[in-house]
Each structure stands twice: as C-alpha cells, then as structure tokens.
Motif scaffolding. Structure first.
Motif, short mmCIF file in Angstrom:
data_model
loop_
_atom_site.label_atom_id
_atom_site.label_comp_id
_atom_site.label_asym_id
_atom_site.label_seq_id
_atom_site.Cartn_x
_atom_site.Cartn_y
_atom_site.Cartn_z
N ARG A 2 -1.84 0.26 -0.86
CA ARG A 2 -1.49 -1.06 -1.36
C ARG A 2 -1.22 -0.98 -2.86
O ARG A 2 -2.07 -0.56 -3.64
N SER A 3 -0.04 -1.42 -3.28
CA SER A 3 0.37 -1.27 -4.67
C SER A 3 -0.43 -2.15 -5.62
O SER A 3 -0.51 -1.86 -6.81
N TYR A 4 -1.03 -3.23 -5.10
CA TYR A 4 -1.74 -4.14 -5.99
C TYR A 4 -3.22 -3.79 -6.13
O TYR A 4 -3.96 -4.48 -6.81
N MET A 5 -3.68 -2.72 -5.50
CA MET A 5 -5.06 -2.30 -5.67
C MET A 5 -5.16 -1.31 -6.83
O MET A 5 -4.46 -0.30 -6.87
N ASP A 6 -6.02 -1.63 -7.77
CA ASP A 6 -6.27 -0.74 -8.90
C ASP A 6 -7.44 0.17 -8.52
O ASP A 6 -8.60 -0.22 -8.62
N GLU A 44 -6.68 -1.72 3.78
CA GLU A 44 -5.25 -2.01 3.76
C GLU A 44 -4.92 -2.87 4.99
O GLU A 44 -5.45 -3.97 5.12
#
Length: 202
Positions: A2-6, A44
């Motif tokens: 997931r691209s929005y997980m830091d 995810e």
C-alpha cells in the motif's frame, strides 16, 4: 504494497492478538473475533473472522457487499450454504478440517455447525469485511412494504418477525424455546464433487 503506508513510522503494527477483538459473543462456545485494518494497520487487501460454534448454531444468512469470502474449517464440521444468484440454486457444502468453501462477493450465504467445537476462519479480500445481515433486513424493512410487495397480511408479518433481533450474527437466540435438528430434517443429494443441491426444507 500500500503506497499510503509509511513503513518507517513507529506506529506501524505487524502483530495482533485476534482473541482480544470480539465482533460478537453469544456464549463461551459461540462467538466471532475480527481482524481488519482497524485492528492491524499494516494489513493490505485482507481481513478475517475467527468463528467458533457448537452444534446446530448458525452464522445467520447474510452477504458481504465489498468482499469475496473463503471459509476454512480448522476443527469440527460445518455446512456452508450459498445462494447462486445466476442459477437460483441453493448450494450446500459440508466441509471438515483442512477443507474450504469459496463464496463470491455479494452472494447470500450462511453456515451451520454440524459438530461441537467447530472452528472456522473466514478470510476476505478487503481490509474490512462489510456485511448486510438477514436479521437487519427483516427488522428494518417496514412491515407495510413487505406486506404490499409480497401480498402478505401485515399483522401476521409483524407477528412473525417480532422476535427477530437486529445483528443476530449467531442464532438461534439463547432464550429460544424451539428445538431444531437441521441434519435430521433436511434432504439433499450429493454429487461426486461434494456439491449438494437443495430439494426442500421441512
């Protein structure tokens, strides 16, 4: 990923104890625990329900509008019933430990425990499993609408659904005075692949 997980954040969670996350509890033998993104923020496109049931208890008829479901039997035995919306057939599958039943997204279904100590994992391809429960449909659809639509007596309908409790999840209710042995009152035939076609109820 997931691209929005830091993933460098100290708040990222990688483990969780599902035993601490009840969705519904009927009693010590019949309950459901949940794991979704609210419980484990690094998830995810997956979530699960951890389901425990004793004989003849039923995960009430329902559907998941946002996810397909894979039911895996860990212990005991369960009948998974699925209404195929394309053929209008009610399909019944008995699964035992190590076996699975797949339920496509949005299909009406329910599960009936055939043994005590039945333990299931319901795995979803969504970070949170959404659900529409049969009890909620029965309870919140206005009686006059049901009566008019299906040519019913409105007062008889009201009386019939009066005992229904919203968000039942696992039935029958603890205070239900009716006994019902599902396995002794159903009749269905089984094909060589384990698929069972419903003939009648009663």
């Amino acid at each position: 990923m997931r691209s929005y997980m830091d993933y460098s954040s100290p708040s990222v969670q990688y483990t969780f104890d599902v035993n601490t996350s009840p969705l519904f509890v009927k009693d010590k033998q019949n309950y459901i625990n949940i794991l979704g993104i609210k419980q484990l923020n690094s998830l995810e496109n997956v979530s699960l329900l951890d389901i425990f049931m004793s004989t003849n208890n039923v995960v009430e008829p329902h559907y998941h509008q946002n996810a397909a479901e894979l039911v895996y039997c860990i212990s005991g035995s369960v009948l998974v019933a699925i209404l195929n919306p394309f053929t209008k057939q009610l399909l019944n599958f008995q699964i035992t430990p190590g076996q699975v039943a797949n339920i496509p997204q949005g299909w009406w279904h329910y599960e009936i425990a055939l043994q005590d100590h039945t333990h299931l994992l319901a795995i979803f391809d969504a970070p949170t499993p959404a659900v529409v429960l049969g009890s909620d449909i029965l309870k919140f659809t206005p009686a006059n609408v049901m009566a008019h639509t299906y040519c019913l007596d409105e007062n008889q309908w009201k009386q019939a659904v009066a005992p229904v409790k919203p968000s039942t999840y696992i039935g029958p209710y603890k205070d239900c005075n009716r006994s019902y042995d599902y396995m002794n009152t159903q009749q269905y035939s089984q094909n060589p692949y384990g698929q069972q076609y419903w003939h009648y109820w009663g």
